[in-house]
Design an enzyme around this catalytic site. Structure first.
Site, PDB file in Angstrom:
ATOM      1  N   CYS A   1       1.454  -4.936   8.408  1.00 11.35           N
ATOM      2  CA  CYS A   1       0.254  -5.272   9.154  1.00 11.35           C
ATOM      3  C   CYS A   1      -0.394  -3.992   9.675  1.00 11.35           C
ATOM      4  O   CYS A   1       0.146  -2.900   9.518  1.00 11.35           O
ATOM      5  CB  CYS A   1       0.579  -6.201  10.309  1.00 11.35           C
ATOM      6  SG  CYS A   1       1.820  -5.535  11.420  1.00 11.35           S
TER       7      CYS A   1
ATOM      8  N   CYS B   1       1.701  -1.756  11.826  1.00 13.34           N
ATOM      9  CA  CYS B   1       2.790  -1.062  11.132  1.00 13.34           C
ATOM     10  C   CYS B   1       2.246   0.160  10.398  1.00 13.34           C
ATOM     11  O   CYS B   1       2.861   1.226  10.398  1.00 13.34           O
ATOM     12  CB  CYS B   1       3.465  -2.002  10.150  1.00 13.34           C
ATOM     13  SG  CYS B   1       3.713  -3.658  10.783  1.00 13.34           S
TER      14      CYS B   1
END
Lengths: 76, 365
Positions: free
Chosen positions: A10, A13
């Site tokens: 995501c 991250c």
């Protein structure tokens, strides 16, 4: 030294991975940065909230994008 | 497809500016001085928004009072700053509260709890634990393997998105405390009830096999000790991140609400979403599932719907199904749950929402 970024891929991250790579480049630390996106592996390491950062098998941060200062502290 | 879902649901928590270092020794007296001043200023602006929007719409802009378009524009100009100001305050406050909680801590609190008490605790913790739906899978595995019962885990997973600080703050500001309190109470009840039912059904073997075989090791990492200043920074980061992510939904929601407010005649909504027909509640739920909006965008629509005579029960049901039953989350959870368990999850939550809708349509006007 091995740094693992754990997260399903995501935005947070990616941001974490980018920051870690930046800090490694800036400090010239001898570290390999690995992204772990596999759910089984993430959960298997005992991480509950992503993104998480592990340094040499030790969980350093979970559920947030760490600040650069924190990351630099782990690399010492 | 999955990639895009991850992107849209995943940017949850604060990406703080990497270069900015917080200064832990910032003097607290500055804070004590600035806080009341800021709140007084906030209040002053907030209480004058109505007058300001009227001035802007009918004096500075060429709209006639009483016209459809004028009513829409006034609604938009009034609601936009109001919603944004409320959001800033609520998100900041909740951000500070959340800095005291973490998923790891919540897991430790919930491990090994008995069914009913565990469900209640899980639903309550769902409100204050920072959680984002992209973490749903590791969180689910982390909970279940650490001995949190399946039903209790579900109570958490249902309450976390549904009883949402943004939804509560906006409902309180736009619709009133009564509806906000009703929403919180019924949302918690659905989360507790659905989790309890799922727990009683003993569906543990419908978790994907690889999860069941998994044993998680290790405890959570060291918890950082935060100063009050750190927590305020956490709150500020949350404001920047959340407002930055939801403002477009808020504007869209207010625009839809403004359109309803100005152009939809009184009574039409009462006919479509009124309490007279039994099918209005199931219809509201079915309409809500494919809609994936966040709470911030849906509340201005709810405000306008209620203002036009939509029944409270149908509207609550619509809102809950938009927020709690979302397709992207189902797709993510499918990785750890077998289809049968997903189906049970949807059915139980939908039943709870239907119950809430029927109850309020029957009890209230």
């Amino acid at each position: 030294m091995e740094i693992k970024i754990l997260g399903p891929g995501c935005a947070k991250c990616e941001k974490t991975a980018k920051l870690v790579q930046e800090v490694v480049a800036e400090t010239g630390a001898q570290a390999r940065v690995v992204k772990v996106t596999d759910m089984m592996q993430i959960a298997g390491s005992g991480v509950v909230s992503t993104p998480a950062v592990m340094v040499d098998g030790e969980i350093k941060s979970t559920g947030k994008v760490p600040k650069k200062g924190e990351i630099a502290g782990w690399l010492k | 497809m999955l990639k895009s879902i991850n992107e849209t649901t995943c940017a949850c928590q604060v990406p703080p500016k990497g270069t900015v270092e917080t200064n832990p020794s910032r003097p607290t007296w500055m804070l004590l001085l600035a806080a009341p001043l800021g709140i007084a200023l906030w209040w002053l602006v907030y209480t004058h928004l109505a007058a300001f929007s009227q001035l802007l719409t009918y004096r500075l802009l060429p709209f006639t009072p009483g016209s459809h378009l004028g009513a829409s524009v006034e609604f938009f100009l009034y609601d936009t700053p109001k919603v944004m100001m409320l959001l800033v305050l609520v998100v900041f406050g909740v951000g500070v509260i959340r800095s005291y909680f973490s998923p790891e801590r919540t897991r430790a609190l919930l491990a090994g709890r008995s069914l009913l008490a565990g469900n209640v605790l899980a639903a309550l913790l769902g409100i204050v634990t920072p959680f984002c739906s992209c973490s749903a899978v590791p969180l689910f595995i982390g909970f279940v393997t650490a001995g949190v019962p399946l039903g209790v885990t579900f109570s958490f997973l249902i309450a976390a998105p549904m009883v949402n600080e943004i939804a509560l703050g906006l409902l309180y500001g736009l619709v009133g405390w009564r509806v906000a309190a009703l929403y919180a109470a019924t949302g918690l009840t659905v989360a507790i009830g659905a989790g309890w039912v799922i727990g009683r059904l003993k569906l543990e073997h419908h978790i994907e096999d690889w999860v069941q075989q998994m044993t998680t090791v290790g405890d959570s990492p060291v918890e950082n000790r935060l100063t009050l200043w750190d927590r305020l920074v956490y709150g500020k980061d949350a404001v920047v991140e959340i407002i930055g992510r939801v403002w477009i939904y808020v504007l869209l929601g207010i625009a839809v609400g403004a359109g309803i407010h100005g152009f939809v005649p009184e009574g039409v909504m009462a006919a479509v979403m009124g309490k007279g027909d039994w099918w209005s509640v199931p219809l509201a739920v079915i309409l809500g599932v494919p809609m994936y909006s966040n709470a911030a965008g849906i509340i201005p629509v709810v405000e306008a719907l209620l203002g036009k005579g939509a029944a409270l029960g149908s509207t609550l049901a619509f809102m809950m199904s938009v927020i709690a039953l979302s397709l992207p989350e189902m797709v993510i959870l499918r990785k750890v749950l077998k289809p049968r368990l997903i189906a049970v999850f949807i059915a139980v939550v939908a039943t709870g929402i239907l119950f809430v809708g029927f109850l309020f349509n029957a009890v209230m006007g």
